[in-house]
Design a protein around this motif. Structure first.
Motif, PDB file in Angstrom:
ATOM      1  N   SER A 100      16.711  71.705  39.327  1.00 32.92           N
ATOM      2  CA  SER A 100      16.668  70.327  38.749  1.00 32.92           C
ATOM      3  C   SER A 100      15.242  69.880  39.289  1.00 32.92           C
ATOM      4  CB  SER A 100      17.898  69.531  39.353  1.00 32.92           C
ATOM      5  OG  SER A 100      17.559  69.384  40.866  1.00 32.92           O
ATOM      6  N   GLY A 147      16.337  64.694  39.614  1.00 33.75           N
ATOM      7  CA  GLY A 147      17.701  64.655  39.325  1.00 33.75           C
ATOM      8  C   GLY A 147      18.321  65.208  37.981  1.00 33.75           C
ATOM      9  N   ARG A 148      17.446  65.762  37.377  1.00 33.95           N
ATOM     10  CA  ARG A 148      18.087  66.292  35.886  1.00 33.95           C
ATOM     11  C   ARG A 148      17.987  67.918  36.085  1.00 33.95           C
ATOM     12  NH1 ARG A 148      14.733  63.485  31.261  1.00 33.95           N
ATOM     13  NH2 ARG A 148      16.142  64.694  30.238  1.00 33.95           N
ATOM     14  N   PRO A 149      18.871  68.322  35.570  1.00 33.59           N
ATOM     15  CA  PRO A 149      18.933  70.042  35.474  1.00 33.59           C
ATOM     16  C   PRO A 149      17.613  70.717  34.512  1.00 33.59           C
ATOM     17  CG  PRO A 149      20.709  69.264  34.037  1.00 33.59           C
ATOM     18  CD  PRO A 149      20.324  68.072  34.682  1.00 33.59           C
ATOM     19  N   THR A 150      17.145  71.641  35.035  1.00 33.80           N
ATOM     20  CA  THR A 150      16.084  72.212  34.632  1.00 33.80           C
ATOM     21  C   THR A 150      16.702  73.559  33.587  1.00 33.80           C
ATOM     22  OG1 THR A 150      15.709  73.682  36.343  1.00 33.80           O
ATOM     23  CG2 THR A 150      14.363  71.916  36.323  1.00 33.80           C
ATOM     24  N   GLY A 198      20.186  77.522  33.327  1.00 38.87           N
ATOM     25  CA  GLY A 198      20.392  76.146  33.079  1.00 38.87           C
ATOM     26  C   GLY A 198      21.770  75.932  32.361  1.00 38.87           C
TER      27      GLY A 198
END
Length: 120
Positions: free
Chosen positions: A69, A72-75, A87
Motif C-alpha cells: 500500500s 493508505g491505498r493498495p498497490t 494486489g
C-alpha cells in the motif's frame, strides 16, 4: 496528457524494477521524466549484493519486499509473468486494461508515423 478514463498519467508513479543497473535507471528516467512520476525499484539488485555478502560471511539470508500500500491505498504489481501479479484482483484487471489500451494506442501511433528509413 490524459489517459483513458480521464486520469492524468503525470500524477501516476511508475516503478521500474526488472534487471536494472545504473545505466538502465538513467535511461528510463530520461525517457519518462515529466510523463509520469518515475522511481527505480533497485531493491532486487541491492538485496542480491547484500545476500552475496551474507553468503560470504556464511549467514543465511533471504528477503523479498513488495509494497502492498501507499498513502493508505493498495498497490498493484504487474509482471511479465501473470502469476506474479500482486494486489486486489479488481485493481490488477483495471491496470491490465489500462496498460493494454496504452499499448494499442502506441502501436497505432507508431504505425501511422512516416518512416525516415530510405526506400519507404
Amino acid at each position: 496528457m490524459e489517459a483513458t478514463g480521464g486520469e492524468d498519467p503525470t500524477q501516476k508513479l511508475v516503478i521500474f524494477s526488472d534487471g536494472l543497473d545504473v545505466e538502465k535507471i538513467e535511461e528510463l528516467y530520461a525517457r519518462f521524466v515529466g510523463r509520469v512520476k518515475v522511481s527505480p525499484g533497485w531493491g532486487t539488485q541491492l538485496t542480491n549484493d547484500f545476500a552475496a555478502w551474507c553468503r560470504a560471511m556464511r549467514w543465511l539470508f533471504s528477503l523479498v519486499c513488495k509494497a502492498v500500500s501507499a498513502n493508505g491505498r493498495p498497490t498493484v504489481k504487474l509482471s511479465d509473468n501473470p502469476n506474479k501479479a500482486m494486489g486486489p484482483k479488481v485493481r490488477i484487471e483495471r491496470c491490465k486494461r489500462s496498460l493494454a489500451s496504452v499499448i494499442r494506442w502506441r502501436r497505432r501511433w507508431w504505425s501511422r508515423r512516416p518512416s525516415s528509413a530510405p526506400g519507404r
